[in-house]
Design a protein around this motif. Structure first.
Motif, PDB file in Angstrom:
ATOM      1  N   VAL A   1       0.870  -1.168   0.000  1.00  0.00           N
ATOM      2  CA  VAL A   1       0.000   0.000   0.000  1.00  0.00           C
ATOM      3  C   VAL A   1       0.910   1.222   0.000  1.00  0.00           C
ATOM      4  O   VAL A   1       1.865   1.297   0.772  1.00  0.00           O
ATOM      5  N   ALA A   2       0.628   2.159  -0.877  1.00  0.00           N
ATOM      6  CA  ALA A   2       1.434   3.381  -0.998  1.00  0.00           C
ATOM      7  C   ALA A   2       1.067   4.324   0.142  1.00  0.00           C
ATOM      8  O   ALA A   2       0.001   4.937   0.126  1.00  0.00           O
ATOM      9  N   ASP A   3       1.944   4.417   1.112  1.00  0.00           N
ATOM     10  CA  ASP A   3       1.704   5.284   2.258  1.00  0.00           C
ATOM     11  C   ASP A   3       2.538   6.557   2.202  1.00  0.00           C
ATOM     12  O   ASP A   3       2.122   7.591   2.706  1.00  0.00           O
ATOM     13  N   SER A   4       3.706   6.497   1.610  1.00  0.00           N
ATOM     14  CA  SER A   4       4.570   7.679   1.547  1.00  0.00           C
ATOM     15  C   SER A   4       4.276   8.484   0.290  1.00  0.00           C
ATOM     16  O   SER A   4       3.771   7.955  -0.709  1.00  0.00           O
ATOM     17  N   ASP A   5       4.603   9.759   0.333  1.00  0.00           N
ATOM     18  CA  ASP A   5       4.436  10.606  -0.853  1.00  0.00           C
ATOM     19  C   ASP A   5       5.236  10.044  -2.025  1.00  0.00           C
ATOM     20  O   ASP A   5       4.770  10.071  -3.165  1.00  0.00           O
ATOM     21  N   ALA A   6       6.429   9.518  -1.740  1.00  0.00           N
ATOM     22  CA  ALA A   6       7.276   8.965  -2.810  1.00  0.00           C
ATOM     23  C   ALA A   6       6.616   7.762  -3.471  1.00  0.00           C
ATOM     24  O   ALA A   6       6.625   7.642  -4.707  1.00  0.00           O
ATOM     25  N   ASP A   7       6.020   6.882  -2.670  1.00  0.00           N
ATOM     26  CA  ASP A   7       5.347   5.705  -3.252  1.00  0.00           C
ATOM     27  C   ASP A   7       4.107   6.110  -4.036  1.00  0.00           C
ATOM     28  O   ASP A   7       3.826   5.552  -5.097  1.00  0.00           O
ATOM     29  N   ILE A   8       3.358   7.081  -3.523  1.00  0.00           N
ATOM     30  CA  ILE A   8       2.182   7.568  -4.253  1.00  0.00           C
ATOM     31  C   ILE A   8       2.622   8.135  -5.603  1.00  0.00           C
ATOM     32  O   ILE A   8       2.034   7.824  -6.645  1.00  0.00           O
TER      33      ILE A   8
END
Length: 140
Positions: free
Chosen positions: A5-12
């Motif tokens: 699950v994309a939780d960080s701004d970087a992953d999003i």
């Protein structure tokens, strides 16, 4: 291969190029801010990564409804065009089903644009049924 699950701004932000294949109208918008706003209302953004690249993404939420009980509703599900038919979408779809079962959902739902024939074939092959017509009315 990794599902997360994309939780960080970087992953999003890493999910944005794949999401743009489904939602091109978001190209000139602050994708991270949009996802963050939706996350405040329960939206989750999952991704499948392989070989250091995001291959498939899904936006989803859990909902309690009068008509269907507890459901996992998929807002967005897309695999990069270059990676379609490689099993990434199927893996992410199966992962979403696992999440629904883990949350004791009664049903699993998604809407798909009427023009997305390949997606419809994918969903039907995964055991989904076409059960409703979805109506919309633009207000702006």
């Amino acid at each position: 291969m990794r599902l997360a699950v994309a939780d960080s701004d970087a992953d999003i932000a890493r999910c944005q190029p794949v999401m743009l294949e489904l939602r091109p109208h978001l190209a000139d918008r602050d994708f991270v801010a949009i996802v963050r706003r939706q996350q405040a209302a329960g939206y989750r953004l999952a991704y499948l990564e392989d070989g250091g690249a995001v291959r498939s993404v899904a936006g989803y939420r859990f909902m309690d409804t009068l008509c269907c009980g507890r459901i996992l509703y998929v807002d967005d599900l897309v695999t990069r065009a270059a990676d379609r038919s490689a099993g990434y979408g199927g893996r992410l779809f199966d992962w979403l089903l696992e999440q629904a079962r883990a949350e004791r959902c009664d049903e699993f739902h998604l809407d798909s644009g009427v023009q997305r024939f390949d997606a419809h074939r994918f969903y039907v092959c995964r055991g989904m049924n076409i059960v409703w017509h979805h109506f919309s009315l633009k207000l702006k």
